[in-house]
Scaffold this motif. Structure first.
Motif, PDB file in Angstrom:
ATOM      1  N   VAL A  13      -1.977   4.164   9.417  1.00 51.08           N
ATOM      2  CA  VAL A  13      -0.664   4.404  10.011  1.00 51.08           C
ATOM      3  C   VAL A  13      -0.800   4.713  11.503  1.00 51.08           C
ATOM      4  O   VAL A  13       0.049   4.352  12.310  1.00 51.08           O
ATOM      5  CB  VAL A  13       0.060   5.563   9.290  1.00 51.08           C
ATOM      6  CG1 VAL A  13       1.472   5.732   9.831  1.00 51.08           C
ATOM      7  CG2 VAL A  13       0.101   5.319   7.786  1.00 51.08           C
ATOM      8  N   ASP A  38      -2.020   5.896   4.821  1.00 53.16           N
ATOM      9  CA  ASP A  38      -0.767   6.105   4.078  1.00 53.16           C
ATOM     10  C   ASP A  38      -1.019   6.718   2.697  1.00 53.16           C
ATOM     11  O   ASP A  38      -0.121   6.757   1.854  1.00 53.16           O
ATOM     12  CB  ASP A  38       0.079   4.824   4.006  1.00 53.16           C
ATOM     13  CG  ASP A  38      -0.602   3.686   3.270  1.00 53.16           C
ATOM     14  OD1 ASP A  38      -1.749   3.863   2.814  1.00 53.16           O
ATOM     15  OD2 ASP A  38       0.028   2.614   3.150  1.00 53.16           O
ATOM     16  N   TYR A  96      -5.098   8.243  10.497  1.00 45.04           N
ATOM     17  CA  TYR A  96      -4.121   8.655   9.489  1.00 45.04           C
ATOM     18  C   TYR A  96      -3.852   7.474   8.568  1.00 45.04           C
ATOM     19  O   TYR A  96      -3.474   6.393   9.031  1.00 45.04           O
ATOM     20  CB  TYR A  96      -2.814   9.086  10.157  1.00 45.04           C
ATOM     21  CG  TYR A  96      -2.982  10.255  11.109  1.00 45.04           C
ATOM     22  CD1 TYR A  96      -2.821  11.564  10.666  1.00 45.04           C
ATOM     23  CD2 TYR A  96      -3.318  10.038  12.440  1.00 45.04           C
ATOM     24  CE1 TYR A  96      -2.978  12.630  11.540  1.00 45.04           C
ATOM     25  CE2 TYR A  96      -3.482  11.102  13.320  1.00 45.04           C
ATOM     26  CZ  TYR A  96      -3.312  12.400  12.862  1.00 45.04           C
ATOM     27  OH  TYR A  96      -3.481  13.450  13.731  1.00 45.04           O
ATOM     28  N   GLU A 151      -3.152   1.656   4.071  1.00 45.81           N
ATOM     29  CA  GLU A 151      -2.869   1.140   5.413  1.00 45.81           C
ATOM     30  C   GLU A 151      -3.122   2.233   6.437  1.00 45.81           C
ATOM     31  O   GLU A 151      -2.820   3.406   6.205  1.00 45.81           O
ATOM     32  CB  GLU A 151      -1.401   0.694   5.485  1.00 45.81           C
ATOM     33  CG  GLU A 151      -1.023   0.055   6.825  1.00 45.81           C
ATOM     34  CD  GLU A 151       0.452  -0.362   6.871  1.00 45.81           C
ATOM     35  OE1 GLU A 151       0.952  -0.924   5.879  1.00 45.81           O
ATOM     36  OE2 GLU A 151       1.092  -0.111   7.904  1.00 45.81           O
ATOM     37  N   THR A 190       0.842  -1.202   0.000  1.00 47.32           N
ATOM     38  CA  THR A 190       0.000   0.000   0.000  1.00 47.32           C
ATOM     39  C   THR A 190       0.875   1.250   0.000  1.00 47.32           C
ATOM     40  O   THR A 190       2.033   1.173   0.424  1.00 47.32           O
ATOM     41  CB  THR A 190      -0.903   0.029   1.251  1.00 47.32           C
ATOM     42  OG1 THR A 190      -0.072   0.123   2.404  1.00 47.32           O
ATOM     43  CG2 THR A 190      -1.779  -1.201   1.308  1.00 47.32           C
ATOM     44  N   PRO A 191       0.331   2.378  -0.451  1.00 50.08           N
ATOM     45  CA  PRO A 191      -0.981   2.522  -1.070  1.00 50.08           C
ATOM     46  C   PRO A 191      -0.941   2.089  -2.528  1.00 50.08           C
ATOM     47  O   PRO A 191       0.073   2.267  -3.195  1.00 50.08           O
ATOM     48  CB  PRO A 191      -1.246   4.036  -0.974  1.00 50.08           C
ATOM     49  CG  PRO A 191       0.114   4.652  -1.008  1.00 50.08           C
ATOM     50  CD  PRO A 191       1.022   3.672  -0.320  1.00 50.08           C
ATOM     51  N   GLY A 231      -4.121  12.319   5.761  1.00 51.37           N
ATOM     52  CA  GLY A 231      -3.054  11.638   5.054  1.00 51.37           C
ATOM     53  C   GLY A 231      -1.783  11.595   5.887  1.00 51.37           C
ATOM     54  O   GLY A 231      -1.730  12.110   7.009  1.00 51.37           O
ATOM     55  N   PRO A 232      -0.728  10.992   5.313  1.00 52.54           N
ATOM     56  CA  PRO A 232       0.472  10.685   6.080  1.00 52.54           C
ATOM     57  C   PRO A 232       1.523  11.790   6.120  1.00 52.54           C
ATOM     58  O   PRO A 232       2.555  11.620   6.765  1.00 52.54           O
ATOM     59  CB  PRO A 232       1.044   9.483   5.320  1.00 52.54           C
ATOM     60  CG  PRO A 232       0.690   9.763   3.891  1.00 52.54           C
ATOM     61  CD  PRO A 232      -0.659  10.440   3.943  1.00 52.54           C
ATOM     62  N   THR A 233       1.298  12.904   5.434  1.00 52.19           N
ATOM     63  CA  THR A 233       2.351  13.911   5.340  1.00 52.19           C
ATOM     64  C   THR A 233       2.319  14.876   6.517  1.00 52.19           C
ATOM     65  O   THR A 233       1.357  14.926   7.274  1.00 52.19           O
ATOM     66  CB  THR A 233       2.222  14.745   4.045  1.00 52.19           C
ATOM     67  OG1 THR A 233       1.055  15.575   4.160  1.00 52.19           O
ATOM     68  CG2 THR A 233       2.089  13.853   2.824  1.00 52.19           C
TER      69      THR A 233
END
Lengths: 376, 376
Positions: free
Chosen positions: A269, A286, A284, A267, A16-17, A321-323
């Protein structure tokens, strides 16, 4: 999610993603749209998803293509499309792009300004042209109106001028906005177009085509009207305004063809409360706004999300999101709930993500590689 | 625009759109920031621009690095950074990323939730950790607040818990938001942090570090306070609240270091009025929100634009990107004017675009390739 995608995810557990698209579903959607609008020529909006397997399948089905750039034209040709079946559908084109398109045989161009018309006359002489009208985007979840399209008065002058410039004044287009939920929007726009066609006909200029754009909606979390309703409404409006002298009808669907054929597998996180017991949990993933889910901007497009814990107790969540970017929040105001059992490491699926995801993805924001794509 | 960039653009006329960064200017900015905050350890926010020439130059200057992902850590190491000089500064980290970072020797991690703290304890045992506090982002042009940071009460518990988990409870961090124009924001946050440090000290837990985040502003179209003002305000606030027992001070600048060192060179694709004589002209460039200028979302960051016609008569414009996406409008409400002589084919420069541009760029939206980058 189609059975083929479910099976693929279960068997392969891809990293993922990633985006998984069922190309057979793309074909089904194309056929269904053609059934709902049998008189329309379908120009697939390549920008929705330009992946080679999708373009090749659509070529085999007799689809035509609406390209936004020279690079998209190249992709269509590489997938086997004929230049006769390609519309250069961006009202904003570099001279070098017009030259390249003309050189390979593309003869259909849109414009919405005098300046663009003159570019086309010079670098694609004799081509068919159509003018994009500004229409109301009320009812669209991803509206487009302010940037494109000209007034009826201006379109009238420009079509007459196109003839003087040696071009073939072929027709008119409009776009009611993407993920348009109201068939009324098409009816109102058709009335506007028809009146201009009649007006021009009186001056001796007979237009032969109406491009109805795209915007046909798909189901995300809420039901939307069936495509047959749009087909019926469009057909009635065209007959009402044009009678027996129906012009060619073009449509430019993107989302409708590929949106429902794709699933993003992601996924979790982190799931946290960050000290605020009264607020929602924060989930959150990925993938976020800069990993492809750009249409969540302003929470416009609200994807349906599946988890392995579905059926258990749920509670309110915000989803990000992951950022490290504070703007990388997908849903905070929209009423999302997810299972209480959801935890870091779980996989989730975002449904109907086949359109406008893979290409919006950033090259490497925060170091994260673009999502991988699987066409099955 | 530095003389070196002007010269490069004049000599090379590189294909547009492209980003040109003067790496000497990056060095100058680093030195100036270090001069304004001599006691602070500078952790460059890699996400602002992770290009190898920038990282290498900063390594040579003794900079440290704030990484948002395992991939960014890898880039820093490849550029010659020591793992001791890297902070894994994303509060949201995959287990696999923590494992990879720990394996290469990274020993400094941020968190803002119990769940993340437990991940770090398990996969990066014994590491230094710092907790991110939620603070007010008022005054920031690109605010970050809702997604990150926990409450003072929660941070207190978590830092005590970190010790129980065998971690080294090292310090606290905050972020006042990017392009923060007010030094007051730092002062208020420092007061908040200091009070928690004092409180924890009373329980026998002595924190040794305060991470002040980044957010230091640069000039776009309007003047901003000089960095020395921020330095003085921060220094005063630290002294006021900590006295002689000053903790280590970390800062995480990104925009301040690389923003002003970069220029985007773009081409005008179309200038049109589209039939509305009373409205602004619309200027379409070959770069837009999905080609890297993502921070124009909501017209937040307003870049200064130079043209070859500067000095001539000007009038109001809206400015948009080259895609068929209606959201790809950069400035419509902001009061931009550009020369009346501006025409398709002209080159324009967008100033201070060295930060948060190259990596936001989409992989291929509408078929357009990512902008090219030149580091000189």
């Amino acid at each position: 999610m189609t059975p083929k995608i479910s099976q693929f995810l279960a068997d392969e557990q891809p990293a993922t993603p990633c985006l998984v698209v069922d190309v057979d579903e793309v074909e089904d959607r194309f056929r269904r749209l053609q059934g709902a609008l049998p008189l329309a020529l379908i120009y697939y909006a390549v920008k929705a998803n330009p992946a080679r397997p999708i373009l090749e399948r659509l070529v085999s089905l007799g689809s035509r293509f609406d390209a936004a750039s020279w690079e998209e034209i190249r992709l269509c040709l590489d997938a086997g499309a004929s230049p006769d079946d390609i519309s250069f559908g961006n009202t904003v084109k570099k001279v070098s792009a017009i030259q390249a398109a003309f050189a390979v045989g593309v003869r259909l161009y849109v414009f919405d300004s005098l300046e663009e018309l003159e570019k086309i006359a010079r670098y694609a002489p004799g081509s068919k042209v159509y003018c994009r009208l500004l229409v109301d985007n009320y009812g669209a979840e991803w509206p487009l109106s302010r940037k494109f399209g000209t007034t009826v008065e201006s379109a009238r002058e420009l079509m007459l001028h196109a003839r003087e410039l040696g071009l073939d004044p072929y027709g008119l287009s409009f776009h009611v906005g993407s993920q348009q939920l109201s068939a009324d929007a098409y009816e109102a726009a058709i009335a506007r177009v028809a009146s201009l066609v009649t007006d021009l006909s009186a001056t001796g200029l007979d237009l032969r085509m109406v491009n109805l754009g795209g915007g046909f909606p798909i189901r995300y979390r809420d039901d939307v009207p069936e495509i047959e309703q749009f087909g019926d409404a469009i057909c009635s409006a065209m007959t009402k305004h044009f009678g027996n002298a129906l012009p060619e009808m073009l449509i430019e669907p993107g989302r409708f063809i590929v949106g429902a054929a794709g699933v993003v597998s992601a996924e979790v996180v982190l799931v946290s409360r960050r000290g605020r017991e009264d607020g929602p949990r924060w989930v959150y993933l990925d993938i976020g706004r800069f990993g492809g889910l750009a249409e969540t901007e302003g929470e416009s497009i609200r994807y349906d999300i599946r988890t392995q814990h579905d059926g258990g107790a749920v509670s309110a969540v915000a989803i990000a999101g992951p950022t490290c970017d504070g703007a990388d929040i997908m849903y905070e105001r929209s009423p999302y709930v997810l299972p209480d059992a959801l935890a870091a490491g779980d996989r989730v699926e975002l449904l109907s993500t086949g359109a406008y995801v893979s290409t919006y993805c950033s090259t490497r924001f925060n170091g994260f590689a673009p999502l991988t794509e699987h066409y099955i």
